[in-house]
Design a protein around this motif. Structure first.
Motif, PDB file in Angstrom:
ATOM      1  N   PRO A  64      41.253  35.069  43.607  1.00 19.61           N
ATOM      2  CA  PRO A  64      41.005  34.130  42.807  1.00 19.61           C
ATOM      3  C   PRO A  64      39.541  34.016  42.029  1.00 19.61           C
ATOM      4  O   PRO A  64      39.433  33.618  40.781  1.00 19.61           O
ATOM      5  N   ARG A  65      38.622  34.623  42.987  1.00 24.48           N
ATOM      6  CA  ARG A  65      37.283  34.679  42.122  1.00 24.48           C
ATOM      7  C   ARG A  65      37.308  35.697  41.210  1.00 24.48           C
ATOM      8  O   ARG A  65      36.385  35.570  40.178  1.00 24.48           O
ATOM      9  N   THR A  66      37.992  36.738  41.384  1.00 24.51           N
ATOM     10  CA  THR A  66      37.658  38.029  40.429  1.00 24.51           C
ATOM     11  C   THR A  66      38.723  37.211  39.337  1.00 24.51           C
ATOM     12  O   THR A  66      38.390  37.819  37.855  1.00 24.51           O
ATOM     13  N   ILE A  67      40.046  36.944  39.426  1.00 30.11           N
ATOM     14  CA  ILE A  67      40.714  36.282  38.223  1.00 30.11           C
ATOM     15  C   ILE A  67      40.009  35.195  37.471  1.00 30.11           C
ATOM     16  O   ILE A  67      40.117  35.269  36.190  1.00 30.11           O
ATOM     17  N   LEU A  68      39.125  34.444  38.022  1.00 26.45           N
ATOM     18  CA  LEU A  68      38.619  33.440  37.405  1.00 26.45           C
ATOM     19  C   LEU A  68      37.378  34.250  36.631  1.00 26.45           C
ATOM     20  O   LEU A  68      36.981  33.837  35.624  1.00 26.45           O
ATOM     21  N   ALA A  69      36.615  34.896  37.071  1.00 25.56           N
ATOM     22  CA  ALA A  69      35.677  35.765  36.430  1.00 25.56           C
ATOM     23  C   ALA A  69      36.004  36.408  35.269  1.00 25.56           C
ATOM     24  O   ALA A  69      35.483  36.432  34.069  1.00 25.56           O
ATOM     25  N   PHE A  70      37.417  37.091  35.329  1.00 24.58           N
ATOM     26  CA  PHE A  70      38.263  37.765  34.217  1.00 24.58           C
ATOM     27  C   PHE A  70      38.492  36.560  33.007  1.00 24.58           C
ATOM     28  O   PHE A  70      38.095  36.695  31.965  1.00 24.58           O
ATOM     29  N   ILE A  71      38.896  35.582  33.520  1.00 19.46           N
ATOM     30  CA  ILE A  71      39.256  34.369  32.673  1.00 19.46           C
ATOM     31  C   ILE A  71      37.945  33.808  31.898  1.00 19.46           C
ATOM     32  O   ILE A  71      37.900  33.626  30.569  1.00 19.46           O
ATOM     33  N   VAL A  72      36.837  33.445  32.579  1.00 22.10           N
ATOM     34  CA  VAL A  72      35.756  33.051  32.121  1.00 22.10           C
ATOM     35  C   VAL A  72      35.132  34.122  30.892  1.00 22.10           C
ATOM     36  O   VAL A  72      34.724  33.704  30.111  1.00 22.10           O
ATOM     37  N   GLY A  73      35.108  35.146  31.504  1.00 19.34           N
ATOM     38  CA  GLY A  73      34.348  36.305  30.534  1.00 19.34           C
ATOM     39  C   GLY A  73      35.503  36.413  29.492  1.00 19.34           C
ATOM     40  O   GLY A  73      34.740  36.453  28.096  1.00 19.34           O
ATOM     41  N   GLY A 191      24.880  29.800  36.462  1.00 20.75           N
ATOM     42  CA  GLY A 191      26.137  30.254  36.477  1.00 20.75           C
ATOM     43  C   GLY A 191      26.626  30.891  37.887  1.00 20.75           C
ATOM     44  O   GLY A 191      25.623  31.784  38.473  1.00 20.75           O
ATOM     45  N   SER A 192      27.808  30.804  38.435  1.00 21.87           N
ATOM     46  CA  SER A 192      28.115  31.149  39.708  1.00 21.87           C
ATOM     47  C   SER A 192      29.514  31.245  39.729  1.00 21.87           C
ATOM     48  O   SER A 192      30.090  29.947  39.697  1.00 21.87           O
ATOM     49  N   PHE A 193      30.028  31.984  40.525  1.00 18.93           N
ATOM     50  CA  PHE A 193      31.333  32.046  40.704  1.00 18.93           C
ATOM     51  C   PHE A 193      31.631  31.749  42.497  1.00 18.93           C
ATOM     52  O   PHE A 193      32.929  31.817  43.023  1.00 18.93           O
ATOM     53  N   SER A 194      30.759  31.454  43.158  1.00 15.10           N
ATOM     54  CA  SER A 194      30.690  31.120  44.342  1.00 15.10           C
ATOM     55  C   SER A 194      31.651  29.807  44.810  1.00 15.10           C
ATOM     56  O   SER A 194      31.477  28.803  43.974  1.00 15.10           O
ATOM     57  N   ARG A 306      27.084  39.675  43.673  1.00 15.83           N
ATOM     58  CA  ARG A 306      27.273  39.150  45.045  1.00 15.83           C
ATOM     59  C   ARG A 306      27.034  40.409  46.007  1.00 15.83           C
ATOM     60  O   ARG A 306      27.569  40.296  47.349  1.00 15.83           O
ATOM     61  N   THR A 307      26.689  41.586  45.619  1.00 22.01           N
ATOM     62  CA  THR A 307      26.612  42.719  46.409  1.00 22.01           C
ATOM     63  C   THR A 307      25.101  43.274  46.525  1.00 22.01           C
ATOM     64  O   THR A 307      25.010  43.877  47.552  1.00 22.01           O
ATOM     65  N   VAL A 308      24.457  43.170  45.402  1.00 22.51           N
ATOM     66  CA  VAL A 308      23.114  43.808  45.455  1.00 22.51           C
ATOM     67  C   VAL A 308      22.248  43.228  46.385  1.00 22.51           C
ATOM     68  O   VAL A 308      21.371  44.301  46.873  1.00 22.51           O
ATOM     69  N   VAL A 309      22.122  41.828  46.890  1.00 23.74           N
ATOM     70  CA  VAL A 309      21.387  41.526  48.023  1.00 23.74           C
ATOM     71  C   VAL A 309      22.157  41.046  48.950  1.00 23.74           C
ATOM     72  O   VAL A 309      21.903  39.821  49.691  1.00 23.74           O
ATOM     73  N   SER A 310      23.437  41.368  49.322  1.00 20.44           N
ATOM     74  CA  SER A 310      24.472  41.097  50.370  1.00 20.44           C
ATOM     75  C   SER A 310      23.566  40.732  51.588  1.00 20.44           C
ATOM     76  O   SER A 310      22.841  41.575  52.069  1.00 20.44           O
ATOM     77  N   GLU A 313      23.389  36.038  47.490  1.00 23.74           N
ATOM     78  CA  GLU A 313      24.213  35.970  46.183  1.00 23.74           C
ATOM     79  C   GLU A 313      23.371  35.644  45.223  1.00 23.74           C
ATOM     80  O   GLU A 313      22.489  34.687  45.160  1.00 23.74           O
ATOM     81  N   LEU A 314      23.319  36.351  44.052  1.00 18.75           N
ATOM     82  CA  LEU A 314      22.433  36.002  42.863  1.00 18.75           C
ATOM     83  C   LEU A 314      23.370  35.241  41.891  1.00 18.75           C
ATOM     84  O   LEU A 314      24.498  35.536  41.754  1.00 18.75           O
ATOM     85  N   PRO A 315      22.571  34.677  41.253  1.00 20.44           N
ATOM     86  CA  PRO A 315      23.400  33.860  39.959  1.00 20.44           C
ATOM     87  C   PRO A 315      23.712  34.812  39.069  1.00 20.44           C
ATOM     88  O   PRO A 315      23.022  35.675  38.556  1.00 20.44           O
TER      89      PRO A 315
END
Length: 339
Positions: A64-73, A191-194, A306-310, A313-315
């Motif tokens: 759902p997070r990836t789908i939402l990111a695609f929709i928002v972008g 902004g965040s998809f968390s 969400r991975t660079v400082v796992s 999470e960064l905004p």
């Protein structure tokens, strides 16, 4: 040649989508992702080697997070495409007209006051944010129309920027007077998809899909307007009414996206430019491809966030700004050289 580009773009988009689901603090193999999605959607048998937490990670969190990111972008990219076309300005966007400022102020008031509409529940914040964003744009364009009956593009942009600065000042006051909500307000404004789930996808998806389809139906009129408003008028296009309609729909797309995930900038600036470089200027192609590029780019930015400082999470807005700010400078100075 164009068909090859379209096919390659769709394949790259699918690969990025899979990476968005697969990568994270816990990596999930590709075959497990396909099996889990198939099991949930078509009730097929789940592989015995798949761990229960992998099922939860893929279906409840990352998909759902990836789908939402695609929709928002995609929504931001389509909105930016139309805004740049209507206002004939490569740096124009819904943010220029105050959508993000209005939505941010509305959301901030909801966060600070704890206001809830019983029927909407948790969707009170995005609903109020969307309405405030649209209201800001409506007031800005209405004021521009009072100043300039012809609704010239420069007038719209100038008035929009003034309103945006004014609303941002109000937002700063609200933030400064709300110490206990400072972190939440600041994070929302970046902004965040968390913590987003399927409910956000189900609400936002039809809004963005319908808005994009309607905007694409005006591709011919937007193509004509690129030759100049006077020529468009002589060819039967009601430029004044069309501007109101297209600006309103574009603002609605941006407002919907912003109200759900917070302020994420520069996607609406980057995507249209890249797509036009690759596919030309026909809006029939540019609008859907901007959605695909914008959605894919947003997935990449969210993946980095969400991975660079796992496991922290960064905004995601900070990631898009790191890419977008230099791109903004490049577009601005390249246009100045052309002049």
């Amino acid at each position: 040649m164009r068909n090859i580009k379209l096919t390659a773009s769709i394949i790259i988009c699918l690969l990025i989508f899979i990476l968005g689901i697969a990568l994270g603090s816990i990596n999930v193999p590709f075959n497990e992702i396909i099996n889990i999605i198939s099991h949930k959607m078509f009730n097929t048998e789940l592989l015995p080697t798949i761990l229960p937490n992998h099922v939860s990670i893929v279906w409840n969190l990352r998909l759902p997070r990836t789908i939402l990111a695609f929709i928002v972008g995609g929504a931001l990219a389509v909105s930016g495409t139309v805004m740049q076309s209507v206002l004939k300005n490569p740096l124009a966007s819904s943010y220029t007209l105050g959508v993000s400022s209005g939505a941010s102020l509305g959301a901030a008031l909801v966060i600070v006051t704890g206001f809830r509409i019983p029927i909407l529940g948790l969707f009170t914040l995005p609903s109020i944010g969307l309405l405030c964003g649209l209201f800001t744009v409506f007031i800005a364009v209405k004021f521009a129309a009072k100043m300039d009956k012809n609704l010239e593009n420069n007038t719209i942009i100038l008035v929009g920027m003034v309103f945006s600065l004014f609303v941002n000042a109000l937002l700063t006051l609200v933030t400064a007077l709300s110490d206990e909500h400072l972190q939440q307000l600041t994070y929302w404004q970046m902004g965040s998809f968390s913590l987003k789930d399927w409910s956000n996808v189900f609400v936002l998806f039809p809004i963005v899909l319908i808005g994009t389809i309607i905007l694409r139906s005006y591709s011919r009129e937007m193509d004509i307007m690129t030759f100049g408003e006077e020529q468009a008028f002589t060819m039967g296009v009601d430029v004044y009414k069309l501007k109101w309609l297209l600006l309103g729909l574009s603002a609605g797309l941006t407002g919907s996206a912003v109200s759900f995930v917070g302020v994420i900038g520069f996607i609406d600036l980057i995507a249209p430019h890249v797509v036009r470089k690759i596919f030309g200027s026909s809006h029939r192609i540019v609008i859907p491809m901007s959605m695909i590029f914008g959605g894919s780019f947003m997935i990449i930015c969210d993946l980095i966030a969400r991975t660079v400082v796992s496991p922290s999470e960064l905004p995601v807005g900070a990631i898009t700004a790191l890419v977008g700010a230099p791109f903004f400078a490049y577009v601005y100075f390249s246009k100045r050289k052309e002049l």
